[in-house]
Design a protein around this motif. Structure first.
Motif, PDB file in Angstrom:
ATOM      1  N   LEU A  94       0.821  -1.210   0.000  1.00 20.62           N
ATOM      2  CA  LEU A  94       0.000   0.000   0.000  1.00 20.62           C
ATOM      3  C   LEU A  94       0.857   1.262   0.000  1.00 20.62           C
ATOM      4  N   VAL A  95       2.003   1.217   0.660  1.00 23.78           N
ATOM      5  CA  VAL A  95       2.925   2.358   0.605  1.00 23.78           C
ATOM      6  C   VAL A  95       3.393   2.569  -0.830  1.00 23.78           C
ATOM      7  N   ALA A  96       3.776   1.503  -1.505  1.00 19.20           N
ATOM      8  CA  ALA A  96       4.221   1.616  -2.897  1.00 19.20           C
ATOM      9  C   ALA A  96       3.113   2.166  -3.787  1.00 19.20           C
ATOM     10  N   GLU A  97       1.878   1.761  -3.529  1.00 21.31           N
ATOM     11  CA  GLU A  97       0.751   2.230  -4.345  1.00 21.31           C
ATOM     12  C   GLU A  97       0.476   3.717  -4.146  1.00 21.31           C
ATOM     13  N   ALA A  98       0.928   4.285  -3.025  1.00 18.84           N
ATOM     14  CA  ALA A  98       0.717   5.718  -2.779  1.00 18.84           C
ATOM     15  C   ALA A  98       1.590   6.588  -3.667  1.00 18.84           C
ATOM     16  N   ARG A 132      18.123   9.044 -11.774  1.00 18.28           N
ATOM     17  CA  ARG A 132      18.405   8.429 -10.481  1.00 18.28           C
ATOM     18  C   ARG A 132      17.745   7.065 -10.313  1.00 18.28           C
ATOM     19  N   GLY A 133      16.718   6.763 -11.116  1.00 16.32           N
ATOM     20  CA  GLY A 133      16.062   5.470 -10.972  1.00 16.32           C
ATOM     21  C   GLY A 133      14.775   5.410 -11.768  1.00 16.32           C
ATOM     22  N   SER A 134      14.325   4.213 -12.027  1.00 18.97           N
ATOM     23  CA  SER A 134      13.080   4.032 -12.774  1.00 18.97           C
ATOM     24  C   SER A 134      11.884   4.093 -11.824  1.00 18.97           C
ATOM     25  N   ALA A 135      10.720   4.308 -12.395  1.00 19.54           N
ATOM     26  CA  ALA A 135       9.496   4.316 -11.603  1.00 19.54           C
ATOM     27  C   ALA A 135       9.273   2.955 -10.947  1.00 19.54           C
ATOM     28  N   ALA A 136       9.519   1.902 -11.688  1.00 11.18           N
ATOM     29  CA  ALA A 136       9.320   0.549 -11.143  1.00 11.18           C
ATOM     30  C   ALA A 136      10.249   0.288  -9.974  1.00 11.18           C
ATOM     31  N   TYR A 137      11.502   0.721 -10.112  1.00  9.31           N
ATOM     32  CA  TYR A 137      12.450   0.522  -9.016  1.00  9.31           C
ATOM     33  C   TYR A 137      12.021   1.301  -7.780  1.00  9.31           C
ATOM     34  N   ARG A 138      11.564   2.531  -7.966  1.00  8.75           N
ATOM     35  CA  ARG A 138      11.143   3.333  -6.821  1.00  8.75           C
ATOM     36  C   ARG A 138       9.989   2.662  -6.075  1.00  8.75           C
ATOM     37  N   LYS A 139       9.028   2.140  -6.801  1.00  5.50           N
ATOM     38  CA  LYS A 139       7.904   1.472  -6.141  1.00  5.50           C
ATOM     39  C   LYS A 139       8.377   0.240  -5.371  1.00  5.50           C
ATOM     40  N   HIS A 140       9.241  -0.547  -5.993  1.00  2.75           N
ATOM     41  CA  HIS A 140       9.770  -1.723  -5.309  1.00  2.75           C
ATOM     42  C   HIS A 140      10.546  -1.315  -4.056  1.00  2.75           C
ATOM     43  N   LEU A 197      10.298   1.408  -2.251  1.00  6.99           N
ATOM     44  CA  LEU A 197       9.418   1.928  -1.203  1.00  6.99           C
ATOM     45  C   LEU A 197       8.751   0.802  -0.424  1.00  6.99           C
ATOM     46  N   SER A 198       8.348  -0.246  -1.122  1.00  7.76           N
ATOM     47  CA  SER A 198       7.748  -1.387  -0.436  1.00  7.76           C
ATOM     48  C   SER A 198       8.733  -2.008   0.548  1.00  7.76           C
ATOM     49  N   VAL A 199       9.977  -2.149   0.112  1.00  5.27           N
ATOM     50  CA  VAL A 199      11.010  -2.725   0.981  1.00  5.27           C
ATOM     51  C   VAL A 199      11.296  -1.794   2.161  1.00  5.27           C
ATOM     52  N   LEU A 200      11.446  -0.494   1.890  1.00  5.40           N
ATOM     53  CA  LEU A 200      11.715   0.463   2.959  1.00  5.40           C
ATOM     54  C   LEU A 200      10.590   0.465   3.988  1.00  5.40           C
ATOM     55  N   ALA A 201       9.347   0.403   3.519  1.00  7.78           N
ATOM     56  CA  ALA A 201       8.203   0.434   4.428  1.00  7.78           C
ATOM     57  C   ALA A 201       8.190  -0.795   5.335  1.00  7.78           C
ATOM     58  N   ARG A 202       8.461  -1.962   4.773  1.00  3.92           N
ATOM     59  CA  ARG A 202       8.479  -3.180   5.588  1.00  3.92           C
ATOM     60  C   ARG A 202       9.590  -3.113   6.624  1.00  3.92           C
TER      61      ARG A 202
END
Length: 290
Positions: free
Chosen positions: A248-252, A260-268, A270-275
């Motif tokens: 859900l954090v990644a979906e936000a 600096r990075g791709s959109a897909a990488y940022r979403k991935h 963020l999910s890891v950082l949130a967990r």
């Protein structure tokens, strides 16, 4: 270019009312970069470094009123116990020289989507104190960021302080970058537990046109913790709950592809950082309650 140097806040507000185009400068860590690269050439600079009241902080009604010119180094040294998330974010800002000059108020004024302190202020439920010759008002952090490098200040207003709740509960901040310092975040995440309200604050940075709260993630985790009684008896969190929170954090986020990075990488990421941040914060909370 005019260089205006008031000695008091009242004088600064008077000048800003007369010269709304004047660009405030304190630490100069953002403004001077723009000037040096000729990205900006304002008609006037309004130097705020002589205004003593902007360099102080105080505890007020369960919050810390942090003066706009208090540098990151002092946040780290003096407020790590009261505002742990903000201190964590401050440690990731630039070099020691930058941390000695740069300020949370300046970070707010720049309103960059990648500003390190923004997610913490959103997660913690901070408010921005803005003043003008007309008076003072408080702007919730959730309403302060209007777009890329755009904020809710009126032309005649200056940021005088930011009010950050000091709950004593665990907070976390983490970011991804090409190295640990002197780098703009590829993405960042902040988490704040609010046990008195049985709420969780979560926010992302460098992953949308503005820093933003992860509202669905907040609601999901707050509901889970309340429904299972974990605020009072903080048992370990089930893995599916932690994973869903990360999703859900990644979906936000609504990131872009850039150097600096791709959109897909940022979403991935963020999910890891949130967990990870949730795991760290919950471990700390479990220790405090126990």
């Amino acid at each position: 270019m005019d260089f205006l140097r008031p000695a008091t806040l009242a004088e600064a507000l008077s000048i800003k009312a007369q010269r709304p185009e004047a660009v405030p400068i304190a630490g100069g860590t953002d403004v001077m970069v723009e000037l040096n690269f000729d990205h900006r050439r304002p008609a006037a600079l309004l130097d705020l470094t002589r205004i003593a009241e902007l360099r102080e902080w105080e505890a007020v009604d369960g919050s810390v009123r942090l003066g706009a010119n208090v540098p990151y180094a002092r946040v780290i040294d003096e407020l790590g116990d009261r505002l742990p998330g903000l201190a964590m974010a401050s440690r990731t800002v630039g070099s020691p020289q930058i941390r000695n000059r740069g300020t949370v108020g300046g970070n707010l004024g720049a309103a960059s989507p990648a500003g390190d302190t923004h997610p913490v202020l959103l997660a913690a439920g901070a408010t921005v104190e803005a003043a003008s010759a007309r008076g003072t008002r408080l702007i919730p952090a959730t309403e302060f960021y209007l777009g890329v490098k755009r904020n809710a200040l009126a032309p005649d207003e200056l940021i005088t302080a930011v009010h950050v709740p000091a709950t004593g509960a665990p907070q976390q901040f983490a970011k991804v970058g090409t190295r640990n310092a002197m780098v703009i975040a590829v993405c960042s995440f902040a988490l704040a537990l609010h046990p008195a309200r049985q709420r969780v604050g979560a926010a992302v940075g460098s992953a949308a046109p503005t820093p933003r709260r992860a509202s669905a993630a907040e609601d999901f985790l707050s509901g889970e913790l309340t429904a299972t009684g974990r605020w009072d008896s903080p048992e370990p969190l089930p893995d599916p709950v932690v994973r869903r929170f990360g999703e859900l954090v990644a979906e936000a986020a609504s990131p872009i592809d850039d150097v600096r990075g791709s959109a897909a990488y940022r979403k991935h990421a963020l999910s890891v950082l949130a967990r990870r941040a949730l795991g760290w914060a919950w471990r700390d909370y479990s220790g405090k309650v126990a």
